[in-house]
Design an enzyme around this catalytic site. Structure first.
Site, mmCIF file in Angstrom:
data_model
loop_
_atom_site.group_PDB
_atom_site.id
_atom_site.type_symbol
_atom_site.label_atom_id
_atom_site.label_comp_id
_atom_site.label_asym_id
_atom_site.label_seq_id
_atom_site.Cartn_x
_atom_site.Cartn_y
_atom_site.Cartn_z
ATOM 1 N N ASP A 1 1.286 10.490 3.898
ATOM 2 C CA ASP A 1 2.016 11.415 4.753
ATOM 3 C C ASP A 1 1.050 12.473 5.272
ATOM 4 O O ASP A 1 0.965 13.571 4.749
ATOM 5 C CB ASP A 1 3.142 12.065 3.931
ATOM 6 C CG ASP A 1 4.149 12.750 4.828
ATOM 7 O OD1 ASP A 1 4.096 12.551 6.059
ATOM 8 O OD2 ASP A 1 4.986 13.489 4.288
ATOM 9 N N CYS B 1 23.744 44.653 -11.731
ATOM 10 C CA CYS B 1 23.814 43.231 -12.057
ATOM 11 C C CYS B 1 25.080 42.624 -11.451
ATOM 12 O O CYS B 1 26.172 43.169 -11.636
ATOM 13 C CB CYS B 1 23.833 43.055 -13.571
ATOM 14 S SG CYS B 1 24.236 41.379 -14.106
ATOM 15 N N LYS C 1 2.249 4.664 1.723
ATOM 16 C CA LYS C 1 2.395 5.198 3.081
ATOM 17 C C LYS C 1 2.051 6.685 3.010
ATOM 18 O O LYS C 1 2.846 7.497 2.543
ATOM 19 C CB LYS C 1 3.810 4.993 3.618
ATOM 20 C CG LYS C 1 3.908 5.409 5.086
ATOM 21 C CD LYS C 1 5.220 5.006 5.719
ATOM 22 C CE LYS C 1 5.202 5.203 7.224
ATOM 23 N NZ LYS C 1 4.698 6.494 7.670
ATOM 24 N N TYR D 1 -7.982 8.608 3.592
ATOM 25 C CA TYR D 1 -7.770 7.316 2.939
ATOM 26 C C TYR D 1 -7.647 6.236 4.002
ATOM 27 O O TYR D 1 -6.848 6.366 4.935
ATOM 28 C CB TYR D 1 -6.523 7.345 2.048
ATOM 29 C CG TYR D 1 -6.750 8.245 0.869
ATOM 30 C CD1 TYR D 1 -7.428 7.800 -0.258
ATOM 31 C CD2 TYR D 1 -6.342 9.576 0.913
ATOM 32 C CE1 TYR D 1 -7.699 8.647 -1.318
ATOM 33 C CE2 TYR D 1 -6.610 10.440 -0.145
ATOM 34 C CZ TYR D 1 -7.291 9.962 -1.256
ATOM 35 O OH TYR D 1 -7.555 10.807 -2.296
ATOM 36 N N CYS E 1 18.597 42.204 -15.417
ATOM 37 C CA CYS E 1 19.785 42.961 -15.777
ATOM 38 C C CYS E 1 19.484 43.634 -17.099
ATOM 39 O O CYS E 1 18.966 43.021 -18.019
ATOM 40 C CB CYS E 1 20.955 41.995 -15.935
ATOM 41 S SG CYS E 1 22.315 42.713 -16.858
ATOM 42 N N CYS F 1 26.181 41.691 -21.011
ATOM 43 C CA CYS F 1 26.284 40.857 -19.813
ATOM 44 C C CYS F 1 26.714 39.448 -20.176
ATOM 45 O O CYS F 1 26.077 38.783 -20.995
ATOM 46 C CB CYS F 1 24.926 40.825 -19.110
ATOM 47 S SG CYS F 1 24.935 39.850 -17.603
ATOM 48 N N CYS G 1 27.602 41.814 -14.567
ATOM 49 C CA CYS G 1 28.200 42.820 -15.444
ATOM 50 C C CYS G 1 28.113 44.240 -14.895
ATOM 51 O O CYS G 1 28.656 45.164 -15.488
ATOM 52 C CB CYS G 1 27.554 42.757 -16.830
ATOM 53 S SG CYS G 1 25.874 43.395 -16.856
ATOM 54 N N LYS H 1 10.437 3.382 3.301
ATOM 55 C CA LYS H 1 10.359 4.818 3.010
ATOM 56 C C LYS H 1 11.144 5.204 1.767
ATOM 57 O O LYS H 1 12.111 4.556 1.396
ATOM 58 C CB LYS H 1 10.893 5.605 4.207
ATOM 59 C CG LYS H 1 9.980 5.548 5.411
ATOM 60 C CD LYS H 1 9.983 6.892 6.082
ATOM 61 C CE LYS H 1 9.321 6.845 7.432
ATOM 62 N NZ LYS H 1 9.323 8.163 8.050
ATOM 63 N N GLU I 1 0.849 -1.204 0.000
ATOM 64 C CA GLU I 1 0.000 0.000 0.000
ATOM 65 C C GLU I 1 0.882 1.251 0.000
ATOM 66 O O GLU I 1 2.073 1.170 0.222
ATOM 67 C CB GLU I 1 -0.862 0.034 1.283
ATOM 68 C CG GLU I 1 -1.712 -1.187 1.493
ATOM 69 C CD GLU I 1 -2.340 -1.245 2.886
ATOM 70 O OE1 GLU I 1 -2.145 -0.291 3.676
ATOM 71 O OE2 GLU I 1 -3.014 -2.243 3.173
HETATM 72 S S1 IVH Z 1 -0.649 0.443 9.023
HETATM 73 C C1 IVH Z 1 -0.618 -1.735 12.959
HETATM 74 N N1 IVH Z 1 -0.724 1.457 6.606
HETATM 75 O O1 IVH Z 1 2.292 5.377 9.157
HETATM 76 C C2 IVH Z 1 -0.266 -1.067 11.698
HETATM 77 N N2 IVH Z 1 0.029 2.850 8.354
HETATM 78 O O2 IVH Z 1 4.005 4.091 11.769
HETATM 79 C C3 IVH Z 1 -0.732 0.338 11.685
HETATM 80 N N3 IVH Z 1 0.560 5.149 7.625
HETATM 81 O O3 IVH Z 1 1.178 6.786 11.828
HETATM 82 C C4 IVH Z 1 -0.292 1.158 10.571
HETATM 83 N N4 IVH Z 1 0.058 4.858 5.517
HETATM 84 O O4 IVH Z 1 -0.647 6.724 10.148
HETATM 85 C C5 IVH Z 1 -0.412 1.672 7.903
HETATM 86 N N5 IVH Z 1 -0.903 2.197 4.398
HETATM 87 C C6 IVH Z 1 -0.599 2.434 5.699
HETATM 88 C C7 IVH Z 1 -0.152 3.678 6.144
HETATM 89 C C8 IVH Z 1 0.170 3.856 7.482
HETATM 90 C C9 IVH Z 1 0.482 5.722 6.425
HETATM 91 C C10 IVH Z 1 1.039 5.851 8.831
HETATM 92 C C11 IVH Z 1 0.190 5.629 10.025
HETATM 93 C C12 IVH Z 1 1.149 5.563 11.177
HETATM 94 C C13 IVH Z 1 2.465 5.359 10.528
HETATM 95 C C14 IVH Z 1 2.980 3.991 10.911
#
Ligand code: IVH
Length: 695
Positions: A131, A426, A129, A236, A444, A450, A429, A328, A127
């Site tokens: 932010d 400038c 991650k 999400y 400039c 220049c 020049c 990451k 999936e």
């Molecule tokens: S699973 C028990 N899935 O990343 C597992 N976390 O340290 C719980 N996060 O603060 C987390 N995308 O908010 C999971 N696809 C994803 C995620 C996700 C972002 C964040 C989550 C948490 C940190 C995990």
């Protein structure tokens, strides 16, 4: 006052309200979750207003899951703590950021499960991650009843009011729903929403958000839900907490998220499931390539064992699931110190303030410089030397300073002022710098003088509509400048075939041809020459107009701004630009050298021109039969004459047309010669042999 019984709403109103809520929820889902609107905005608004009106009329029909109730309550004094029934844990981060990180994760799990190489591969789901800010949203019998932040994982804060304002999050789930479902996921601000919001704030002179993540987190932590409601947030889902009464609950991670999507919950499309580490490695690479085009920021990907039974078997260690890992990507934003601001001169003379930074590893590289775009941007972000700044580098984009950390500003740091920093000159020049009204960039004014603009100036000078030096294209200009053979424009005319032949990939014949076409360019027209100088705002048409109007180079050099503005189609900005150019001694020196190299033109080529009326003053009155007043004025000026507004003893001629005014009378009084159009046209004819030389 006696209690009057509240009249119960008629059955048809109740039915209509129910239908409207379901319909609006369906349209919201299509719009905010599926990104596929079903009806025009106006149709939606009509349904929404109808629902509002009915709820107003029949208060007993109001309910918390109504789409009209996204922004409900009042500002809170503080958030109420919420104890999570299932703790909100975090996941371990894989430190190896190469694709090998995924292989290592798989290998550790296999070892732990005692699987040898011959055993079948483990099934995973990969999936994004996200932010943003993690939240848990509790639905009871399909109705959103509570939302909480993660807090310390055990206890978070009740942010229900704010979370209800997130438009893609359903207030009521669709289909068959569990008795209790706590959905976990991330609140984010999409990049486009972030930019749009900041733009609108800027236009109103209000505070902007630093980045989408702060935008999301800060909005959810607002005590006043009306503020959160104005922030465009999205949610999400990626996991869950407490669950009760869910017959037929899926037994895989991907099955769970699919079920969430069927209930109308937003689940990102970017996820895959399959057996073995290869699936994870591929996902990691694919998402990295797509990262900058995703609608929201991510800081990596997450791998999860797909089978919920296997997840349970693997369990937790140090309050982290053994069955999941975050992989990451390099951070795209980091903070560092701004050591100084330098100004770079671009190929077109644009002056760009550039941040000199304490080196910082961001977006996968060490960054020491970042663009500050222009003076307005620096002031808007209020960036000052010595500040701690947030630097962003996404993909191949030039690193930029996105914001400052205001409370870490050293005392006495002055506001940025580009003109003062450069003392108006400038940095390359020394030419005067200028910023035109309505423009964000300082520039400039050195142009061809220049050296930062040298290649660009050379290329333009040699171009077809300018001096038309065939063969002097981009590659050759690069070579000539890089080899030090051409430092300034006039150097072109000193090039010898032997020198050129020494350049890489230059045949003797091409060198000869080039020298010939350089020599050929010496004979040109005044218009081409003016255009070739590359004066800002002076294109081909303006150059022709200038040549026609002034007839010779000297008259153009002598013209003040006022006189330049009298040339057709030349406004104050262009006039100023031309004047600044010719006012600078070093530009005049370049002109002298070019003419000294032998550039010349003849004035008989239809471009005029004679200055035989030099010093003669004309006054125009009445309507001439063929010439418009403006045309007459131009032609008089082109011949060196001056047009004045009133008749005096110093007036040489009054040109009178139909219905002349008091000027004609005055001319007669003073005995000034009066001309009709024919007489004027005869006067404008240059006497034979009067054409001016080139220099
Ligand atoms: S699973 C028990 N899935 O990343 C597992 N976390 O340290 C719980 N996060 O603060 C987390 N995308 O908010 C999971 N696809 C994803 C995620 C996700 C972002 C964040 C989550 C948490 C940190 C995990």
């Amino acid at each position: 006052m006696p209690d009057s019984p509240i009249p119960s709403a008629p059955a048809d109103a109740a039915e209509r309200v129910g239908w409207l809520r379901a319909e609006i929820a369906r349209l919201d889902h299509a719009y905010y979750v599926l990104d596929a609107p079903l009806v025009p905005d106006a149709d939606y608004d009509a349904l929404y207003r109808e629902l509002q009106a009915l709820e107003q009329r029949w208060p007993q029909l109001r309910s918390a899951d109504s789409p009209t109730q996204r922004v409900g309550g009042m500002a809170l004094p503080e958030f109420t703590p919420v104890r999570h029934r299932v703790p909100m844990l975090s996941i371990r981060t894989e430190t190896d950021t190469t694709p090998q990180g995924a292989v290592g994760f798989d290998q550790r799990l296999r070892n732990r499960l005692g699987l040898d190489d011959a055993a079948p591969p483990i099934a995973y789901q990969a999936e994004l991650k996200f932010d943003g800010l993690a939240i848990s949203v509790r639905y009871e019998h399909g109705v959103l009843v509570q939302a909480a932040t993660r807090g310390d994982g055990e206890t978070g804060e009740d942010v229900t009011q704010n979370v209800r304002t997130i438009r893609n999050l359903p207030l009521r789930l669709q289909g068959t729903v569990p008795g209790v479902l706590e959905v976990r996921g991330e609140v984010v601000m999409k990049r486009a929403d972030f930019l749009r919001y900041n733009q609108a704030q800027r236009e109103r002179g209000l505070a902007t958000l630093v980045n989408p993540r702060n935008g999301a987190a800060g909005s959810i932590r607002q005590l006043d839900p009306r503020i959160a409601a104005q922030r465009p947030l999205s949610f999400y889902a990626y996991g869950w907490g407490d669950i009760a009464d869910w017959p037929g609950q899926p037994d895989t991670q991907h099955g769970m998220l699919d079920a969430f999507a069927r209930m109308g919950l937003p689940v990102a499309a970017q996820r895959v499931h399959g057996a073995g580490a290869g699936v994870l490695v591929d996902f990691h690479a694919r998402v990295l390539a797509e990262r900058d085009s995703l609608p929201f920021d991510i800081d990596g990907v997450v791998y999860k064992v797909d089978s919920l039974a296997l997840q349970a078997e693997l369990g937790f260690r140090n309050r982290e699931p053994v069955w999941a890992v975050a992989h990451k990507y390099p951070a795209q934003e980091r903070s560092t110190r701004l050591l100084g601001i330098e100004v770079q001169v671009g190929r077109t003379g644009k002056l760009t303030p550039v941040a000199r930074l304490e080196p910082v590893f961001v977006g996968g590289v060490t960054v020491t410089n970042a663009t500050l775009h222009n003076e307005d941007e620096v002031r808007r972000k209020d960036v000052r030397v010595g500040d701690t700044v947030i630097v962003r580098r996404a993909g191949d984009v030039i690193p930029e300073v996105v914001a400052v950390v205001p409370d870490r500003r050293p005392l006495g740091a002055p506001v940025f002022d580009l003109h003062a920093l450069l003392h108006g000159a400038c940095p390359v020049c020394g030419s005067q710098i200028e910023r035109e009204p309505g423009e964000v960039d300082w520039r400039c004014s050195g142009g061809l003088y220049c050296s930062a603009q040298r290649k660009q100036a050379l290329l333009h000078f040699a171009s077809r509509l300018a001096m038309d030096i065939e063969g002097l294209g981009e590659k050759l200009v690069d070579q000539l400048v890089d080899a030090g053979l051409v430092r300034a424009l006039p150097d072109i005319y000193a090039l010898r075939a032997e020198q050129l032949a020494e350049l890489p990939r230059m045949a003797a014949r091409s060198a000869d041809n080039l020298v010939r076409s350089i020599g050929g360019s010496l004979h040109t027209t005044l218009a081409r020459f003016i255009y070739a100088l590359g004066i800002r705002h002076v294109g081909e048409a303006t150059a022709k107009e200038l040549a026609r109007h002034f007839g010779g180079l000297q008259a153009l050099l002598d013209a003040d701004v006022e006189r330049l503005e009298q040339v057709p189609d030349i406004g104050p900005v262009v006039a100023q630009s031309i004047h600044t150019f010719f006012a600078q001694e070093h530009n005049r020196e370049v002109l002298r050298q070019l003419l000294g190299a032998g550039i010349h033109w003849d004035e008989t080529a239809g471009e005029v021109v004679s200055r035989h009326l030099d010093g003669r003053t004309f006054v125009l009155t009445g309507t001439l039969p063929t010439l418009a007043r403006e045309q007459a004025r131009q032609r008089i000026e082109a011949a060196g004459g001056k047009v004045s507004g009133s008749v005096s003893r110093k007036t040489h001629y009054v040109v009178a047309g139909a219905e002349p005014g008091s000027k004609l009378e005055r001319a007669r009084e003073l005995g000034v010669e009066v001309l009709d159009e024919d007489a004027l046209l005869r006067l404008l004819q240059p006497p034979a042999g009067a054409a001016e030389g080139a220099s």
